[in-house]
Scaffold this motif. Structure first.
Motif, mmCIF file in Angstrom:
data_model
loop_
_atom_site.group_PDB
_atom_site.id
_atom_site.type_symbol
_atom_site.label_atom_id
_atom_site.label_comp_id
_atom_site.label_asym_id
_atom_site.label_seq_id
_atom_site.Cartn_x
_atom_site.Cartn_y
_atom_site.Cartn_z
ATOM 1 N N GLN A 154 10.765 -4.191 13.289
ATOM 2 C CA GLN A 154 9.801 -4.637 14.249
ATOM 3 C C GLN A 154 9.534 -2.968 15.635
ATOM 4 O OE1 GLN A 154 11.581 -8.215 15.192
ATOM 5 N NE2 GLN A 154 10.628 -8.754 13.031
ATOM 6 N N ASP A 155 8.431 -3.476 16.198
ATOM 7 C CA ASP A 155 8.796 -2.471 17.794
ATOM 8 C C ASP A 155 8.984 -4.263 18.670
ATOM 9 O OD1 ASP A 155 6.386 -4.572 18.264
ATOM 10 O OD2 ASP A 155 5.146 -3.465 18.268
ATOM 11 N N LEU B 262 5.726 -2.806 12.112
ATOM 12 C CA LEU B 262 5.462 -1.573 12.230
ATOM 13 C C LEU B 262 4.920 -1.242 11.434
ATOM 14 C CD1 LEU B 262 7.923 0.534 13.805
ATOM 15 C CD2 LEU B 262 6.576 -0.372 15.153
#
Length: 447
Positions: free
Chosen positions: A250-251, A257
């Motif tokens: 995850q960002d 992502l």
């Protein structure tokens, strides 16, 4: 109104799938791709006019990249691996043996998924009954039970439950559905036994006999090492549902992502890992298995090719219907368990059951329950969640397009000389057998 008009190509494609094999079978067999292209363009071109080229491109790419790609890769992988496993022996398809086989396969579906169990067991079931003439009912109940109902006990069993798990439904919660599954299994196996016994007696009366020259039961499984690759595919599916929630995928904003394809369309890294594992498993399965086994299985690419062509059209043209459902879902006034059961089930018979499940799961999360299962979309009562889960999983059996393995089982059966009913013919079976069972489910479990 525009959304309703854009649903016409989806209805048109379904009508072609239902009617063309009856009225123009040879043309349909050669020109399925043409029909898919035409109906897809009849959605895409008006959508460009109404919504713009950018939004339409985003919609089409979204469904191809995030829905169709993983769908067809999973089906392809299971098709390849299961085609490298063969069951030989003197087990003859009698009503009792077939019923036991259906019961075993139904329970197996929750362990390796409805698609995995269907692809693994469809050829052995066909071989066991190869001596019989009247056997379409066997494969119809195979679709009812192994390709659909059996997937209700775990998130591995059917994609809607995997989506529920990703939104906070406990992994083993679906075991609550075991009494409903057993109840339906008993009803359907009794009905199946009575129908198959009648057809079995016709075959015997016509002089057909199984080869039972060898005493006892002699069963030999070849290509058994492919179970490892089958397990690898199941693991890939589980990873696709768990990896997106891990921080490393995850960002900073919590988005998964991946590689951006176009605007918001992204091929995520978890999806890429799933695809890579499945394709590697399929490749290794072919590399490590003697070609003789595929010959014994009458393995051809026809079934997967047909499903790949038809379902890309279905996935593209169904987008307006899904968008309409997402918009209208919370405003339909559906609040009772029996309403959730029938609404989710009816739409899952014709649309992808995963987004249908998510629409009604999200709707249920807004109803303000204070006790029940806590999910990321809200607290949902156990009875409501049970109804949504059963509707999505069970009623995928109502049509050939209700669940991915249905059409595959039909295609493999057709290839092996079993005269399966037409699209509407199959719906006739489901209306006469499944719908009464679902009505009993409603009375017993959801009122």
């Amino acid at each position: 109104m525009n959304s309703l008009l854009l649903c016409i190509p989806f209805a048109g494609l379904l009508l072609c799938i239902a009617v063309m094999p009856l009225v123009k079978p040879e043309w349909w067999e050669k020109h399925q791709a043409l029909a898919v292209i035409v109906w897809s363009l009849l959605f895409i071109i008006p959508s460009i006019v109404l919504n713009g080229a950018g939004e339409t491109t985003e919609t089409v790419l979204e469904c191809i990249v995030n829905d169709y790609l993983t769908f067809i890769v999973l089906l392809f992988g299971l098709f390849c691996v299961s085609g490298n496993i063969t069951l030989e022996g003197n087990l003859a398809g009698s009503p009792a043996v077939n019923a036991l086989f259906l019961a075993f396969g139904t329970l197996l579906s929750s362990c390796i998924g409805t698609t995995g169990a269907s692809m693994l067991l469809v050829r052995p079931m066909i071989k066991m009954n190869s001596w019989r003439k009247n056997k379409a009912q066997i494969m119809i109940f195979f679709i009812f039970m192994i390709s659909n109902m059996g997937g209700c006990l775990t998130p591995i069993g059917d994609p809607p439950l995997l989506m529920g798990f990703m939104r906070g439904v406990p992994f083993f919660w679906s075991l609550h559905l075991f009494p409903i599954l057993i109840f339906n299994m008993i009803l359907l196996l009794i009905i199946f036994y009575l129908i198959d016994k009648k057809q079995y007696r016709k075959d015997i009366a016509n002089g057909l006999r199984p080869d039972i020259s060898k005493p006892g039961v002699d069963i030999k499984v070849e290509g058994l090492h492919n179970i490892v690759f089958l397990v690898a595919i199941v693991v890939a599916v589980i990873l696709s549902g768990t990896l997106p929630s891990l921080p490393m995928f995850q960002d900073a904003a919590g988005n998964v992502l991946g590689i951006t394809i176009y605007k918001s369309v992204k091929l995520t890294f978890p999806a890429m890992i799933e695809i890579a594992i499945i394709l590697l498993a399929a490749l290794l399965s072919f590399k490590t298995t003697n070609e003789k086994i595929r010959t014994q299985n009458h393995f051809t690419w026809g079934a997967i090719q047909e499903v790949a062509i038809l379902f890309i059209g279905i996935f593209i043209t169904m987008q307006p219907a899904l968008a309409l459902l997402k918009t209208m879902g919370p405003n339909l006034g559906i609040t009772e368990p029996y309403q959730m059961f029938w609404a989710t089930g009816f739409l899952s018979s014709f649309l992808d059951n995963t987004p249908t499940y998510l629409v009604f799961l999200t709707t249920a999360g807004t109803l303000g329950f204070t006790s029940g299962i806590v999910t990321t979309v809200g607290t949902i009562s156990v009875k409501i969640l049970t109804a949504i889960s059963c509707g999505a999983v069970f009623m995928g059996a109502n049509t050939y397009i209700g669940n991915a393995p249905n059409f595959m089982v039909k295609s493999i059966s057709d290839e092996n000389g079993i005269r399966m009913p037409s699209f509407f013919g199959y719906m006739g079976w489901s209306l006469c057998i499944l719908v009464p069972v679902f009505f009993i489910d409603m009375l017993v479990f959801f009122l």
